[in-house]
Write an enzyme that holds these catalytic residues in place. Structure first.
Site, PDB file in Angstrom:
ATOM      1  CD  GLU A 218      -2.299  -1.471   2.798  1.00  0.00           C
ATOM      2  OE1 GLU A 218      -2.440  -0.444   3.518  1.00  0.00           O
ATOM      3  OE2 GLU A 218      -2.661  -2.602   3.157  1.00  0.00           O
ATOM      4  CD  GLU A 327      -8.510   2.737   6.399  1.00  0.00           C
ATOM      5  OE1 GLU A 327      -8.573   2.076   7.448  1.00  0.00           O
ATOM      6  OE2 GLU A 327      -7.748   2.458   5.451  1.00  0.00           O
TER       7      GLU A 327
END
Length: 414
Positions: A218, A327
């Site tokens: 990520e 997020e």
């Protein structure tokens, strides 16, 4: 272009058909050792002190960061058992076909205000977590798992929610060897700096549902005071090979091999976008090198380094899910939904210069070619708090794109 490799010998260094989408990520993170979780709050400091012994130069940046330029062969990666005597790949053997310079798409590429380290060293940020909460502050709130319905609704939707809320798009219909996007970068405001965070990122995942073998690499931008000690927007990476039981941000544990002298993982980013003002972009691509199998990260046309394929099981072959989006962590302050912002803090419908966006979404196929996604699936955990709007005009320099974000707590998001 052939990749350059350097050997570390002589140095004592250390899909299933029902797998629709698994999000088990960023900041359920926080366990910062590649083999076993850290048990003491000062273990991170001990690791930094050890790296400091091999510091060639220390740089104080305009953003208040302290960066140690550490001997490339003494960086934390090589303490990992699978990387002893590892041969460093100094640059990718090739880039995916169709890869283009980010500067050709965007005149305002966001940069780090950081002078590069000397050749033969890599920059390692000295982190300054907030108090005893440290790197694990958000992680201690738990993890969450989402399984999204298949198109025929043959799988029941199930959610285990422990504070993580998302506004993302995803692909889950093949094998993927990389993902690219241009991320619009902001500095969202957090309601609870000690326990919450906000981010925009790319995920590449592989593994089985509800098992311990989920792999993920990520990268993106984040505001995460519990790890970095302030509210600045920062570049970050993360990886796990066992469903977030272990793995870490940036260079806080053995794993990621940095090769760049001029990109600071965890370093502050600036300037950032402003409402109705200038918009700044960070361009990221994560791709699997077809010769070495390593997963390379490129930031603003600069090759940063890679996650060695030996760290992984599923990702040793390919990713089965790609996700792009935002997020936040909702700590429910005072029993209410957090007012922590995602993206710009404004809903997707406000559009350009107001809402945050991802543009030029592409994936790398099995022939090492960048492709535009034929369809993007949205996923929203709290649509009245944070939402998403997928663009349909492919004739602009935005390519495949979406707007996302929101303000958090409001009359509609109590």
């Amino acid at each position: 272009m052939g990749g350059k490799f350097f050997n570390l010998s002589g140095y004592d260094v250390g899909r299933t058909a029902l797998f629709v989408v698994m999000i088990f990520h960023a900041l359920s993170h926080g366990v910062v050792d590649a083999r076993t979780p850290l048990k003491k709050d000062n273990d991170q400091e001990k690791r930094q002190n050890r790296a400091h012994k091999f510091t060639v130069k220390t740089i104080e940046t305009a953003d208040g960061d302290t960066i140690d330029c550490v001997d490339i062969y003494r960086q934390p990666a090589f303490d990992h058992p699978s990387l002893r005597n590892h041969t460093i790949q100094m640059q990718p053997s090739t880039y995916p076909t169709g890869f283009k310079s980010a500067s050709s798409r965007h005149p305002k590429l966001l940069l780090q205000r950081f002078k590069s380290c000397p050749e033969g060293t890599v920059p390692i940020l000295r982190t300054k977590p907030l108090g005893a909460a440290g790197t694990n502050a958000v992680a201690r709130k738990g993890r969450r798992l989402y399984q999204v319905n298949t198109p025929d609704d043959s799988i029941n939707e199930e959610r285990v929610h422990h504070g993580h809320e998302h506004a993302i798009v995803y692909l889950d219909d093949g094998k993927f060897y990389g993902a690219q996007a241009d991320l619009n970068v902001w500095n969202p405001v957090l309601e609870d700096a000690k326990h919450e965070m906000s981010l925009g990122q790319i995920w590449l995942l592989s593994g089985q549902m509800r098992t311990s073998d989920l792999n993920s690499v990520e990268a993106g931008w984040t505001v995460l005071p519990s790890t970095f000690g302030d509210n600045q927007t920062r570049l970050f990476t993360f990886w796990t090979n066992d469903s977030y039981n272990t793995g870490c941000y940036n260079l806080l544990c053995p794993g990621f091999v940095q090769t760049s002298t001029e990109v600071s993982l965890g370093g502050a980013l600036g300037p950032v976008s402003t409402y109705e003002g200038d918009q700044y972009i960070m361009s990221l691509i994560i791709f699997k090198d077809p010769q070495s199998g390593n997963w390379w990260l490129t930031f603003q046309d600069r090759s940063v380094g890679y996650w060695p394929s030996s760290l992984f099981k599923g990702l040793a072959d390919s990713a089965t899910v790609i996700e792009w989006g935002g997020e936040i962590f909702n700590d429910n302050p005072n029993g209410m939904h957090t007012a922590t912002q995602m993206g710009s803090g404004h809903f997707s419908g406000e559009g350009f210069k107001k809402a945050s966006f991802f543009s030029n979404l592409q994936y790398v196929d099995g022939s090492d070619v960048l492709q535009h996604p034929h369809a993007l699936n949205p996923f929203l955990k709290a649509p009245k708090c944070y939402n998403i709007d997928i663009g349909k005009n492919k004739g602009t320099n935005m390519g495949s794109y979406f707007y996302y974000g929101g303000p958090g707590r409001s009359p509609d998001c109590p």
